[in-house]
Design an enzyme around this catalytic site. Structure first.
Site, PDB file in Angstrom:
ATOM      1  N   SER A 264      61.153 -22.506 161.696  1.00  0.00           N
ATOM      2  CA  SER A 264      60.171 -21.885 160.807  1.00  0.00           C
ATOM      3  C   SER A 264      59.369 -22.982 160.119  1.00  0.00           C
ATOM      4  CB  SER A 264      60.871 -21.026 159.760  1.00  0.00           C
ATOM      5  OG  SER A 264      61.514 -21.836 158.793  1.00  0.00           O
ATOM      6  N   ASP A 265      58.125 -22.670 159.786  1.00  0.00           N
ATOM      7  CA  ASP A 265      57.423 -23.571 158.888  1.00  0.00           C
ATOM      8  C   ASP A 265      58.210 -23.564 157.578  1.00  0.00           C
ATOM      9  OD1 ASP A 265      55.681 -25.279 157.626  1.00  0.00           O
ATOM     10  OD2 ASP A 265      53.867 -24.196 158.206  1.00  0.00           O
ATOM     11  N   TRP A 266      57.937 -24.546 156.752  1.00  0.00           N
ATOM     12  CA  TRP A 266      58.758 -24.777 155.564  1.00  0.00           C
ATOM     13  C   TRP A 266      58.629 -23.622 154.563  1.00  0.00           C
ATOM     14  CZ3 TRP A 266      59.479 -27.646 159.294  1.00  0.00           C
ATOM     15  CH2 TRP A 266      60.330 -28.744 159.276  1.00  0.00           C
TER      16      TRP A 266
END
Ligand code: BGC
Length: 700
Positions: A264-266
Site C-alpha cells: 500500500s502507499d503509506w
C-alpha cells in the site's frame, strides 16, 4: 562525519541470519534455498515452513524503523533465514534524507528525451545507488498517465500517453532491477490528482481504465517483470485502491498476470478483511490493519489461511527472483554512492531532456562571447533543480545556471545576474546586455496540485518587463509540467528544462551555447489557456463532493485537443533542434493483416535526413488512426524511434506495430479486440505534424 549507521546489533543479527541460512541450506533443512528451483517454487516451499505469526510479519512494515534510513522496513526472520526488506524512496535519486547520492533530472525530463536507452541508464544509476545504500525495494518509478495538467506530481511521471509511459516504465524498471533492488510501479491506479488525494474517488469507465490508465502498468508487469506495485491513496469507482478487488485481483493478477507483491502507499490501507481479500499483500508503513487485526481475522476464520499463504508467497516470489535470499545486500545507508560517472549521467540526461520550444530568427545557439543578463531566482540564488515531496533528494551540489554559463562562456564575457524581484532592475540588466535569459519556475510538490497553470508570483510580469527592454529574451522554464505563456510572442527563445537535477547550470549552458543539440520532445501538451484543457470542469478536477469524473474518457492529453480541434500552445511530441530534418519514403507492410494469435507485426519504414549543418537527433513518431466505428480518439502514438544523424546524413529506419496498436478494449467481452477495417498510419515529428500517411487493412 558519516551521519547514519546500522547498529552493531543489526550487523550481528544479519551475520547470524546468513550463517544459519548457509548451514541450513547445506544440511538440506531449508529446501527453499535450493537455487535450482524457480522463485515461485522456493516461495511456496518457504511459506509451508512459516507460522502464522511469521507470515503476518511479512505483510506489514514496522514503525519506527529500527535501523537508520529507508521509509519502509520488514524485519528479518532468523529462524528461517528470511532477510530484512528495506524500502526507500527516490524517483530522481535515493530519497528519505540520504546523503552522498546523485540528484538526477526529474523523471518528466528524462522522459522528454524520448530515449528508452536513457531511461534504462537512469534506472541503472538509481538502482545502483539504492542497492549500495542497502535498499531492497526502490519505490520507483511513478508511471501514471498525466490526466490533469495541474497535477502536483506531474514532474515525477513520464507524461500523458499510455503507450509512451509504458515504454519509459519498462526500460527504467529493467535498469533498476538489473542493479539489485526490486522496482516498484506506482501509483496503482488513477492517481491523477493531489487535491483530496486521501479520499478522492475517480469515476472512470472500464474501457478508459484499460486503454489509458492500466496500459503503463501492463508494460511494467508484462515487459519488465516488475517485482512490486504500490496501490494508490485514491479510490477507483468508489473503492479504495488498496481494497479494490477489481483492480488488484481481476486486472492486476488475472489480466496482467502480475506475480509480485502489492504494497500500500503509506497510509493507503483502510481495512483488514476487505484489503486482504481484495489482494493487498503488504501494508505500509505500519501494522494498523495487517498486524494483530489480521491475525485475529485469520483465527476467527474471516480471512482464510490460503489467502494469507497466497499473499506471503507473492511477497517472497520477487525476493527470490531478485536474489535477495542468495546474495546478501551489503550496502548501507551511510555509504557514499554518488560517482563522477553518475554526475555526468545526470548532466547528460538533463541535456537530452531539455526541450527547445521557440527559437526566433535562430537566436540560439549563442556565441560564447555575447554579453548576457541572467534574470530570475532559478537562474542564480535559488536553482530549481527538483520537485518536492517524498521523491525529494539531498543533492550533493547544484550548479546554478549563472555559474554554468560563466564557466562555459569565453573568458572576459560579461554575464550579469539579477534576481528579478525588482522589475526596473531586471529591465535595466536586460537592456545593458546583448541577450537576456530569464529563468522562471513552479514549486510543484506531492500533496497539492497547482492552483492553476500560471507561473506563480510576478514571474509573467518579470518576463514581460525584460522582453520589453530587450527583444533578444530567452525564457528557460524550470517547471514540472505545462505553464501558460501570455508572453509567448514577446520573447525570442523558450526552453523547457524541467527540474534539471544537480547539473542544472552545466546542462543548460551546453544547450544555450550549442555544445549539445537539443533533441527532446514534450511528453505532454502545453495548453493555450486554463479552460482549453481536457479536464477544465470542476467535476473532472478537482471533483465535486470528493468525486472526480473522468468524463473526457479516452480523450486524455493530445487526444482531447485533436478530438475537439483545440489548438494547443505546444503539442505533445513537439521540440525543436538547431538543425533540420526531413522524412521521406514511408512504406507500410504488409498492406493487409489477419487478426488473431498469428498476428504479423506491421512494419513502418521511413528515411530520415538531417538537412541542416549540425549533428542532431530527430524523434520519428508513428500514430495510428482507427476506423471511425471503433470509437477511438483521432490518432494515438504506437511507436517512436530517436535517430542520430550527422549533417547531410540519411538513415532508413523500421518501426514495428503490434496487434495492440490496432485494438480496443471490449468491455462486454472483457478482452481486447482487433476490429476489421482500414487503419491510418500517420508519421511525423509531433502529434500535430504528421506529414506522411499510409494505411493497413485488418481483414475480417
Ligand atoms: C507517497 C509515495 C511514497 C511514500 C513513502 C507517500 O506519501 O505517495 O510515493 O513512496 O509516501 O514515502
Amino acid at each position: 562525519m558519516l551521519h547514519c549507521r546500522r547498529t552493531a546489533a543489526y550487523w550481528l543479527m544479519a551475520a547470524g541470519v546468513i550463517l544459519t541460512e548457509m548451514a541450513a541450506a547445506q544440511s538440506g533443512a531449508r529446501p527453499w534455498m535450493n537455487k535450482s528451483a524457480t522463485a515461485e517454487q522456493r516461495a511456496h516451499l518457504l511459506v509451508q515452513a512459516m507460522t502464522l505469526d511469521e507470515k503476518i510479519t511479512m505483510m506489514h512494515g514496522v514503525q519506527p524503523i529500527p535501523i537508520q534510513g529507508y521509509v519502509g522496513y520488514v524485519p528479518p526472520n532468523t529462524r528461517l533465514g528470511i532477510p530484512a526488506l528495506t524500502e526507500a524512496d527516490g524517483r530522481a535519486g535515493v530519497g528519505n534524507g540520504a546523503t552522498q547520492v546523485t540528484l538526477l533530472p526529474a523523471p518528466i525530463a528524462a522522459a522528454s528525451s524520448w530515449d528508452p536507452g536513457l531511461l534504462n541508464a537512469y534506472g541503472r544509476v538509481l538502482g545502483e545507488e539504492e542497492w549500495k545504500k542497502g535498499t531492497d525495494v526502490a519505490l520507483s518509478p511513478s508511471i501514471d498517465v498525466v490526466r490533469v495538467p495541474e497535477w502536483g506530481r506531474t514532474f515525477e511521471s513520464y507524461g500523458e500517453d499510455p503507450y509512451f509511459n509504458g515504454q519509459m516504465a519498462q526500460f527504467e524498471i529493467r535498469g533498476i532491477q538489473s542493479q539489485g533492488p526490486i522496482a516498484n510501479a506506482n501509483m496503482y491506479v488513477t492517481m491523477n490528482q493531489e487535491s483530496n488525494r486521501f479520499k478522492e474517488d475517480s469515476i472512470v469507465d472500464e474501457r478508459t481504465l484499460h486503454e489509458i490508465y492500466l496500459t503503463p502498468f501492463a508494460a511494467a508487469v508484462k515487459e519488465a517483470h516488475v517485482g512490486t506495485v504500490m496501490c494508490a491513496y485514491v479510490k477507483t469507482n468508489e473503492v479504495y485502491s488498496c481494497a479494490n478487488a477489481d483492480l488488484l485481483t481481476q486486472m492486476l493478477r488475472k489480466e496482467l498476470h502480475f506475480d509480485g507483491f502489492v504494497m500500500s502507499d503509506w497510509g493507503a490501507t483502510h481495512s483488514t478483511v476487505d484489503a486482504a481479500e481484495a489482494g493487498l499483500d503488504q501494508e505500509m508503513p505500519g501494522d494498523k490493519y495487517f498486524g494483530a487485526d489480521l491475525k485475529a481475522a485469520v483465527q476467527s476464520g474471516r480471512v482464510s489461511q490460503s489467502v494469507i499463504d497466497e499473499r506471503v508467497e507473492q511477497i517472497l516470489t520477487p525476493m527470490f527472483r531478485q536474489g535477495l535470499f542468495d546474495k546478501a545486500n551489503t550496502g548501507n545507508w551511510s555509504a557514499d554512492v554518488t560517482t563522477p560517472e553518475h554526475a555526468s549521467f545526470s548532466r547528460w540526461a538533463s541535456e537530452e531532456g531539455s526541450v527547445l520550444l521557440k527559437n526566433e530568427g535562430g537566436l540560439l545557439p549563442l556565441a560564447k562571447n555575447v554579453s548576457i543578463a541572467v534574470i530570475g531566482e532559478a537562474g542564480g540564488v535559488k536553482p530549481k533543480a527538483e520537485g518536492s515531496g517524498s521523491s525529494g533528494v539531498k543533492a550533493p551540489y547544484i550548479v546554478s545556471p549563472v555559474d554554468g554559463l560563466r564557466k562555459a562562456a569565453d573568458a572576459g564575457t560579461s554575464i550579469t545576474y539579477v534576481e528579478g524581484g525588482d522589475l526596473v532592475a531586471a529591465a535595466d540588466a536586460a537592456r545593458n546586455a546583448t541577450v537576456a535569459i530569464v529563468f522562471v519556475h513552479t514549486d510543484e510538490t506531492e500533496g497539492s496540485d497547482r492552483p492553476n497553470l500560471m507561473l506563480p508570483g510576478d514571474q509573467d510580469q518579470m518576463i514581460e518587463a525584460v522582453a520589453k527592454a530587450n527583444r533578444k529574451t530567452i525564457v528557460v522554464l524550470n517547471t514540472g509540467g505545462p505553464v501558460l505563456m501570455p508572453w509567448v510572442d514577446q520573447v525570442s527563445g523558450i526552453i523547457e528544462a524541467w527540474y534539471p537535477g544537480q547539473e542544472d547550470g552545466n546542462a543548460i549552458a551546453a544547450i544555450l551555447y550549442g555544445d549539445v543539440d537539443p533533441s527532446a520532445k514534450l511528453p505532454l501538451t502545453f495548453p493555450r489557456s486554463s479552460t482549453a484543457i481536457p479536464t477544465a470542469s470542476q467535476q473532472q478536477w478537482p471533483g465535486i463532493d470528493g468525486r472526480s469524473v473522468y468524463s473526457e474518457k479516452l480523450d486524455v492529453g493530445y487526444r482531447w485537443y485533436d478530438a475537439t480541434r483545440t489548438q494547443p500552445l505546444f503539442p505533445f511530441g513537439f521540440g525543436l533542434s538547431y538543425t533540420t530534418f526531413h522524412l521521406s519514403d514511408l512504406m507500410v507492410s504488409p498492406a493487409q493483416v489477419e487478426p488473431g494469435r498469428s498476428f504479423q507485426n506491421v512494419i513502418v519504414r521511413v528515411s530520415v535526413t538531417n538537412t541542416g549543418k549540425r549533428a542532431g537527433a530527430e524523434v520519428v513518431q508513428v500514430y495510428v488512426g482507427q476506423p471511425a466505428p471503433n470509437g477511438e480518439p483521432p490518432h494515438q502514438l504506437q511507436a517512436f524511434d530517436k535517430v542520430d544523424l550527422k549533417p547531410g546524413e540519411t538513415k532508413a529506419i523500421a518501426l514495428s506495430l503490434d496487434q495492440r496498436s490496432f485494438s480496443i478494449y471490449d468491455v462486454d467481452a472483457r478482452e481486447w479486440k482487433t476490429p476489421a477495417g482500414t487503419y491510418q498510419i500517420l508519421l511525423g515529428t509531433s502529434s500535430r505534424d504528421l506529414p506522411l500517411h499510409g494505411e493497413i487493412t485488418i481483414a475480417r
